[in-house]
Design a protein around this motif. Structure first.
Motif, PDB file in Angstrom:
ATOM      1  N   GLU A  54       0.992  -1.371  -0.013  1.00 43.67           N
ATOM      2  CA  GLU A  54       0.029  -0.127   0.096  1.00 43.67           C
ATOM      3  C   GLU A  54       0.719   1.103   0.128  1.00 43.67           C
ATOM      4  OE1 GLU A  54      -2.425  -0.463   3.393  1.00 43.67           O
ATOM      5  OE2 GLU A  54      -3.139  -2.628   2.780  1.00 43.67           O
ATOM      6  N   ASN A  55       2.104   1.197   0.194  1.00 46.44           N
ATOM      7  CA  ASN A  55       2.933   2.375   0.364  1.00 46.44           C
ATOM      8  C   ASN A  55       4.338   2.023  -0.185  1.00 46.44           C
ATOM      9  OD1 ASN A  55       1.358   3.922   2.700  1.00 46.44           O
ATOM     10  ND2 ASN A  55       1.613   1.672   3.432  1.00 46.44           N
ATOM     11  N   VAL A  56       5.115   3.136  -0.574  1.00 43.81           N
ATOM     12  CA  VAL A  56       6.429   3.144  -1.276  1.00 43.81           C
ATOM     13  C   VAL A  56       7.565   3.325   0.031  1.00 43.81           C
ATOM     14  CG1 VAL A  56       7.974   4.291  -2.691  1.00 43.81           C
ATOM     15  CG2 VAL A  56       5.677   3.810  -3.276  1.00 43.81           C
ATOM     16  N   PHE A  57       8.112   2.371   0.347  1.00 46.64           N
ATOM     17  CA  PHE A  57       9.244   2.557   1.370  1.00 46.64           C
ATOM     18  C   PHE A  57      10.497   2.388   0.470  1.00 46.64           C
ATOM     19  CE2 PHE A  57       5.785   0.956   3.931  1.00 46.64           C
ATOM     20  CZ  PHE A  57       5.703   1.996   4.769  1.00 46.64           C
ATOM     21  N   ASP A  58      11.593   3.417   0.682  1.00 44.46           N
ATOM     22  CA  ASP A  58      12.878   3.070  -0.049  1.00 44.46           C
ATOM     23  C   ASP A  58      13.722   2.090   0.537  1.00 44.46           C
ATOM     24  OD1 ASP A  58      12.397   5.517  -1.854  1.00 44.46           O
ATOM     25  OD2 ASP A  58      12.503   6.682   0.020  1.00 44.46           O
ATOM     26  N   ARG A  76      11.689 -11.218  -0.378  1.00 46.91           N
ATOM     27  CA  ARG A  76      11.458 -11.856  -1.592  1.00 46.91           C
ATOM     28  C   ARG A  76      10.147 -11.499  -2.003  1.00 46.91           C
ATOM     29  NH1 ARG A  76      11.707 -16.943  -0.223  1.00 46.91           N
ATOM     30  NH2 ARG A  76      14.025 -17.105  -0.509  1.00 46.91           N
ATOM     31  N   GLU A  77       8.980 -11.484  -1.269  1.00 42.01           N
ATOM     32  CA  GLU A  77       7.773 -10.920  -1.701  1.00 42.01           C
ATOM     33  C   GLU A  77       7.883  -9.412  -2.177  1.00 42.01           C
ATOM     34  OE1 GLU A  77       3.152 -11.457  -0.425  1.00 42.01           O
ATOM     35  OE2 GLU A  77       4.638 -12.705   0.477  1.00 42.01           O
ATOM     36  N   ILE A  78       8.377  -8.466  -1.037  1.00 39.27           N
ATOM     37  CA  ILE A  78       8.376  -7.238  -1.367  1.00 39.27           C
ATOM     38  C   ILE A  78       9.086  -6.974  -2.625  1.00 39.27           C
ATOM     39  CG2 ILE A  78       9.370  -4.943  -0.726  1.00 39.27           C
ATOM     40  CD1 ILE A  78       8.888  -6.013   2.303  1.00 39.27           C
ATOM     41  N   LYS A  79      10.283  -7.666  -3.110  1.00 42.33           N
ATOM     42  CA  LYS A  79      11.336  -7.426  -4.112  1.00 42.33           C
ATOM     43  C   LYS A  79      10.554  -7.847  -5.390  1.00 42.33           C
ATOM     44  CE  LYS A  79      15.721  -6.244  -3.389  1.00 42.33           C
ATOM     45  NZ  LYS A  79      16.217  -5.355  -3.875  1.00 42.33           N
ATOM     46  N   SER A  80       9.578  -8.822  -5.231  1.00 42.42           N
ATOM     47  CA  SER A  80       8.648  -9.075  -6.506  1.00 42.42           C
ATOM     48  C   SER A  80       7.750  -7.956  -6.681  1.00 42.42           C
ATOM     49  CB  SER A  80       8.061 -10.567  -6.327  1.00 42.42           C
ATOM     50  OG  SER A  80       6.970 -10.288  -5.211  1.00 42.42           O
ATOM     51  N   MET A  81       7.381  -7.023  -5.684  1.00 37.78           N
ATOM     52  CA  MET A  81       6.531  -6.340  -6.026  1.00 37.78           C
ATOM     53  C   MET A  81       7.116  -5.083  -6.333  1.00 37.78           C
ATOM     54  SD  MET A  81       3.544  -6.392  -2.940  1.00 37.78           S
ATOM     55  CE  MET A  81       4.799  -6.435  -1.684  1.00 37.78           C
ATOM     56  N   LYS A  82       8.101  -4.544  -5.731  1.00 39.06           N
ATOM     57  CA  LYS A  82       8.931  -3.235  -5.881  1.00 39.06           C
ATOM     58  C   LYS A  82      10.518  -3.613  -5.919  1.00 39.06           C
ATOM     59  CE  LYS A  82       4.941  -1.098  -3.776  1.00 39.06           C
ATOM     60  NZ  LYS A  82       4.352  -0.178  -2.870  1.00 39.06           N
ATOM     61  N   PRO A  83      10.847  -4.064  -7.032  1.00 38.23           N
ATOM     62  CA  PRO A  83      12.362  -4.317  -7.111  1.00 38.23           C
ATOM     63  C   PRO A  83      13.329  -3.471  -6.783  1.00 38.23           C
ATOM     64  CG  PRO A  83      11.370  -4.303  -9.105  1.00 38.23           C
ATOM     65  CD  PRO A  83      10.411  -4.078  -8.148  1.00 38.23           C
ATOM     66  N   ASP A  84      12.876  -2.070  -6.472  1.00 40.11           N
ATOM     67  CA  ASP A  84      14.070  -1.257  -6.220  1.00 40.11           C
ATOM     68  C   ASP A  84      14.344  -0.920  -4.758  1.00 40.11           C
ATOM     69  OD1 ASP A  84      14.582  -0.811  -9.217  1.00 40.11           O
ATOM     70  OD2 ASP A  84      13.075   0.855  -8.976  1.00 40.11           O
ATOM     71  N   THR A  85      13.339  -1.499  -4.060  1.00 43.24           N
ATOM     72  CA  THR A  85      13.514  -1.414  -2.449  1.00 43.24           C
ATOM     73  C   THR A  85      14.945  -2.057  -2.159  1.00 43.24           C
ATOM     74  OG1 THR A  85      11.051  -1.726  -2.544  1.00 43.24           O
ATOM     75  CG2 THR A  85      12.423  -2.050  -0.417  1.00 43.24           C
ATOM     76  N   LYS A  86      15.439  -1.197  -1.194  1.00 45.93           N
ATOM     77  CA  LYS A  86      16.729  -1.517  -0.630  1.00 45.93           C
ATOM     78  C   LYS A  86      16.457  -2.155   0.807  1.00 45.93           C
ATOM     79  CE  LYS A  86      18.403   1.467  -3.823  1.00 45.93           C
ATOM     80  NZ  LYS A  86      17.308   1.213  -5.038  1.00 45.93           N
TER      81      LYS A  86
END
Length: 143
Positions: A54-58, A76-86
């Protein structure tokens, strides 16, 4: 809790930690060290994934050992949705199997507990700088 969206220029961090005392202490220290960074909390992997949907976290700082889904599955799940997340991963264990799984996800920032705040702050500082470079020069994004 007001959560971060892309409308803000502030770098956002999601801190996922099931130990309440550790979370509170580190959040206070991080807020003092990085006053321009927005820091949010989740106490387990399921909530971490839900908040990231629901949100963008860098940046996500997470423990590996969490109730429910662990930090690696969450990453793994977050990277599949938002691959640029560090990611910065914390663990009480220094097992090669964890390091291999993190490496497979492109996660290289790993700290063994007990946490040395000087090292943690350096990792955060490096990721914040990376986020800002990519934000203001998108050609730097590496997938």
């Amino acid at each position: 809790m007001e959560l971060a969206r892309n409308s803000s220029s502030a770098v956002t961090i999601l801190f996922v930690e099931d130990d309440h005392d550790t979370m509170e202490i580190l959040q206070i220290l991080m807020a003092r060290k990085f006053p321009d960074v927005r820091i949010h909390q989740a106490e387990n992997g399921e909530l971490g994934v839900s908040l990231c949907r629901e949100n963008v976290f860098d940046i996500v700082i997470t423990d590996i050992n969490l109730p429910g889904i662990d930090g690696i599955c969450m990453a793994r799940e977050i990277k599949s949705m938002k691959p640029d997340t560090k990611f910065i991963v914390l663990s009480g264990y220094n097992e090669k199997s964890y390091l291999n799984k993190l490496d497979d996800l492109g996660i290289t920032d790993f700290m063994v507990k007990p946490i040395d705040t000087n090292i943690l702050f350096k990792l955060i500082e490096n990721r914040v700088k990376q986020v800002l470079r990519e934000r203001y020069n998108p050609s730097l994004l590496i997938h």
